[in-house]
Design an enzyme around this catalytic site. Sequence first.
Site, PDB file in Angstrom:
ATOM      1  N   CYS A  70      -0.437   4.112   2.079  1.00  0.00           N
ATOM      2  CA  CYS A  70      -0.323   3.929   3.535  1.00  0.00           C
ATOM      3  C   CYS A  70       1.117   4.159   4.001  1.00  0.00           C
ATOM      4  O   CYS A  70       1.351   4.750   5.045  1.00  0.00           O
ATOM      5  CB  CYS A  70      -0.713   2.519   3.957  1.00  0.00           C
ATOM      6  SG  CYS A  70      -2.188   1.876   3.182  1.00  0.00           S
ATOM      7  N   ASP A  71       2.076   3.640   3.247  1.00  0.00           N
ATOM      8  CA  ASP A  71       3.444   3.536   3.775  1.00  0.00           C
ATOM      9  C   ASP A  71       4.497   4.363   3.036  1.00  0.00           C
ATOM     10  O   ASP A  71       5.642   4.442   3.497  1.00  0.00           O
ATOM     11  CB  ASP A  71       3.882   2.062   3.767  1.00  0.00           C
ATOM     12  CG  ASP A  71       2.964   1.209   4.629  1.00  0.00           C
ATOM     13  OD1 ASP A  71       2.527   1.701   5.680  1.00  0.00           O
ATOM     14  OD2 ASP A  71       2.670   0.064   4.240  1.00  0.00           O
ATOM     15  N   CYS A  79       0.831  -1.211   0.000  1.00  0.00           N
ATOM     16  CA  CYS A  79       0.000   0.000   0.000  1.00  0.00           C
ATOM     17  C   CYS A  79       0.863   1.257   0.000  1.00  0.00           C
ATOM     18  O   CYS A  79       1.327   1.707   1.057  1.00  0.00           O
ATOM     19  CB  CYS A  79      -0.930  -0.015   1.213  1.00  0.00           C
ATOM     20  SG  CYS A  79      -1.966   1.450   1.301  1.00  0.00           S
TER      21      CYS A  79
END
Length: 311
Positions: free
Chosen positions: A138-139, A135
């Site tokens: 997300c990261d 992701c």
Amino acid sequence: MENSVRDTVILGTGCSGLTAAIYAARANLNPLVIEGHEPGGQLSMTTLVENFPGFPEGIQGPELIENMRKQAERFGAEYMAGHLVSADLGHYPFTLNFGSKSVQARTLIIASGASARWLGLPSEQALIGYGVSSCATCDGFFFRDKPITVIGGGDSAMEEALFLTRFASKVTLIHRRDHFRASKIMLDRARQHEKIEFLPDTVVEDVYDVQKKEVSGLKLRNVKSGKVWDFPTSAMFLGIGHHPNAKMFTGQLDMDQDGYLKTHDFVFTRVPGVFACGDVQDRRYRQAITAAGSGCAAAMEAEKFLEEHGR
Ligand code: NAP
């Protein structure tokens, strides 16, 4: 809520599940919508969605999902967090077991979507959360000014690579072939980006460094020349597709060889009263708008089924 019989239970809060929830709620079915491990589904992990009709400038995936969620709630959809452990579709009403809770349903709409695929290397699995991720939204932020690697040759990989250029000093896109499944527009964008470098015909054989609990590099192999070398990088993002979340229905519903639920007439499974929509049953289109379309159809068929059965 526990052990009650619901008219409609919807498994999943991605695009198809929430569209089904909007339609079922507006039909006064008071649907119970189950939110699993990946709330919001794939759209909640994406950035700008440019091809969902009605948004000429595009819309952020998480915002689109949040809007759908609120829209369904406004008409009476209820949400419950839960992970389906087992289901009994052989007796009516159907029983859905969520561990400590169980729910009975007169109709079931399966919109459990698909989850990210991994390479399956032990070192990759050990480093998930330590520099290995599926992701980018997300990261990606954790790898500011660092070199990042993306694996895959489809639209997801292009999208991740483009998004990660915001943070990375350089993005290397590794693909196992020299032909790409990605759409021309996405591929061209990635190819033209000064921070993105392509490494085709290459596979990852190992991820370093499990001992240090951080990604420091990859062992790569060129599939044509056979050359093996160590490649320094700070993160590895997977963009190699998804697998359907349908295992819990093994033996009860028909599936194809890759585990996608088989449907006929768009959303019907072989069990009357059980419908499937979105990526769990669609291996061909896999778009937000097609997921939404099948979610709508599933809710309309659930309503019809209930009506025909005297509800
Ligand atoms: P995909 O199109 O199935 O592509 C997966 C890629 O990963 C392929 O290039 C495949 O290689 C590679 N791959 C699969 N398993 C691998 C493995 N074990 N090791 C190395 N490489 C592996 O999946 P996707 O990119 O997630 O896209 C899915 C659907 O969503 C598509 O219809 C796509 O158009 C859509 N999508 C659209 C957008 C957008 O429009 N913005 C964004 C994301 C996704 P091979 O080619 O060699 O098989």
